[in-house]
Design an enzyme around this catalytic site. Structure first.
Site, short mmCIF file in Angstrom:
data_model
loop_
_atom_site.label_atom_id
_atom_site.label_comp_id
_atom_site.label_asym_id
_atom_site.label_seq_id
_atom_site.Cartn_x
_atom_site.Cartn_y
_atom_site.Cartn_z
N ASN A 46 0.90 -1.17 -0.17
CA ASN A 46 0.18 -0.01 -0.06
C ASN A 46 0.90 1.06 -0.14
O ASN A 46 1.51 1.76 1.08
CB ASN A 46 -0.91 -0.18 1.27
CG ASN A 46 -1.62 1.37 1.57
OD1 ASN A 46 -1.73 2.11 0.54
ND2 ASN A 46 -2.25 1.60 2.68
N TRP A 47 0.90 1.93 -1.19
CA TRP A 47 1.85 3.04 -1.20
C TRP A 47 1.39 4.40 -0.67
O TRP A 47 2.21 5.24 -0.65
CB TRP A 47 2.22 3.33 -2.93
CG TRP A 47 3.10 2.23 -3.26
CD1 TRP A 47 3.44 1.03 -3.07
CD2 TRP A 47 4.04 2.43 -4.38
NE1 TRP A 47 4.47 0.43 -3.70
CE2 TRP A 47 4.70 1.15 -4.81
CE3 TRP A 47 4.26 3.42 -5.58
CZ2 TRP A 47 5.61 1.10 -5.67
CZ3 TRP A 47 5.02 3.35 -6.42
CH2 TRP A 47 5.86 2.32 -6.78
N LYS A 48 0.08 4.32 -0.30
CA LYS A 48 -0.57 5.57 0.26
C LYS A 48 -0.39 6.68 -0.79
O LYS A 48 -0.37 6.41 -1.99
CB LYS A 48 -0.04 5.96 1.69
CG LYS A 48 -0.06 4.59 2.50
CD LYS A 48 0.15 4.57 3.96
CE LYS A 48 -0.09 3.40 4.61
NZ LYS A 48 -0.13 3.42 6.24
N SER A 56 3.43 -2.16 10.31
CA SER A 56 5.00 -2.31 10.53
C SER A 56 5.44 -3.71 10.13
O SER A 56 6.47 -4.15 10.76
CB SER A 56 5.17 -1.88 12.02
OG SER A 56 4.82 -0.59 12.35
N GLY A 61 2.69 2.26 10.67
CA GLY A 61 3.71 3.27 10.78
C GLY A 61 4.47 3.80 11.89
O GLY A 61 5.16 4.67 12.13
N GLU A 110 -5.29 -4.85 10.48
CA GLU A 110 -4.10 -3.83 10.68
C GLU A 110 -4.39 -3.25 12.12
O GLU A 110 -5.36 -2.25 11.90
CB GLU A 110 -4.19 -2.95 9.76
CG GLU A 110 -3.86 -3.61 8.43
CD GLU A 110 -3.44 -2.56 7.41
OE1 GLU A 110 -2.27 -2.80 6.97
OE2 GLU A 110 -3.86 -1.21 7.11
P1 PGA Z 1 2.95 0.43 7.48
O1 PGA Z 1 1.63 0.47 7.06
O2 PGA Z 1 3.29 -1.09 7.07
O3 PGA Z 1 3.63 1.41 7.07
O4 PGA Z 1 2.62 0.05 9.22
C1 PGA Z 1 0.56 -0.64 6.66
C2 PGA Z 1 -0.70 0.06 6.28
O5 PGA Z 1 -1.08 1.02 6.52
O6 PGA Z 1 -1.12 -0.90 5.36
#
Ligand code: PGA
Length: 255
Positions: A13-15, A216, A176, A170
């Site tokens: 997920n690149w956001k 994470s 994050g 999640e």
């Molecule tokens: P992260 O994000 O791996 O940076 O913790 C996961 C997500 O939001 O899908």
């Protein structure tokens, strides 16, 4: 390992990250997605919507699937700035995230909204990756399982099956932050999700629905997390922006 264990899926997920030049990351993934790795794990990249079409074109042949990060529930209409599932499918996406905690938090999406988006995904022939997870306060109050079960009951459409649905657990506090739940905690939540899917998806198919862990995930913890019962892959944020890290996470399935 149960015979029903579904083919694992690792999704990035690149956001809100990525420009045209980020095609280099996709190219690096394609080069390293060897037949050996393909046989063990499916890869999905969810770039920002601006890159969905070019990535879908570029990934033809590599078997890396392209996903979007959100869709509108309606097929078309006066919804300025929104994108329908049909548009994303037309652009070449085959997956779409629904109800990521950042959408639930910043866009006030409720379970019913997430369910409508997942239904739209199904209508357009996309696989919905429905995200659920508790906040830190909910975990500290001992409400994790109840919260996740309630989110699933509200967010998963009745027409779901193992082809058009993936669930991602999640924990909001793990996204994050570098923090992750213990393997035992992940096992407990994923078992509850599997149990809930029995009712929501039906007895015949529930065991084949992929349940991803996200929050994470990085190369150093992927093997431990992916080995947990009922964990059928990962939803990766930050680490998916570095091709070597994303590949190392998927590589947890090479054993
Ligand atoms: P992260 O994000 O791996 O940076 O913790 C996961 C997500 O939001 O899908």
């Amino acid at each position: 390992m149960s015979v029903d264990r579904p083919r694992p899926l690792v999704a990035g997920n690149w956001k809100m990250n990525g420009l045209k030049s980020s095609g280099e990351i996709l190219s690096a993934l394609q080069t390293s997605y060897t037949p050996g790795l393909k046989a063990k794990v499916e890869l999905v990249v969810c770039p920002p919507a601006t890159l969905v079409h070019s990535f879908a074109v570029a990934s033809v042949g590599s078997r890396i699937a392209i996903g979007a990060q959100d869709c509108h529930a309606k097929e078309s209409g006066a919804y300025t700035g929104d994108l329908s599932a049909e548009m994303l499918a037309d652009a070449g996406a085959t997956y779409v995230l629904a109800g990521h905690s950042e959408r639930r938090q910043y866009h006030k999406e409720k379970d019913a909204d997430v369910c409508a988006k997942a239904m739209a995904a199904h209508r357009a022939g996309l696989t919905a990756i429905v995200c659920v997870g508790e906040t830190r306060e909910e975990r500290e109050a001992g409400k994790t399982i109840a919260v996740v079960r309630k989110q699933l009951r509200g967010s998963i459409p009745v027409d779901s099956n193992s082809h058009n649905l993936v669930v991602a657990y999640e924990p909001v506090w793990a996204i994050g932050t570098g923090l992750t739940p213990t393997a035992a905690d992940v096992a407990e939540v994923h078992a509850a999700i599997r149990d809930e899917l029995k009712r929501l998806v039906g007895k015949a198919d529930h065991a084949k629905v992929r349940i991803l862990y996200g929050g994470s995930v990085k190369p150093s913890n992927a093997a431990e997390l992916m080995a947990v019962e009922n964990v059928n892959g990962a939803l990766v944020g930050g680490a998916s922006l570095v091709a070597a890290d994303f590949l190392a996470i998927a590589g947890a399935y090479l054993g």
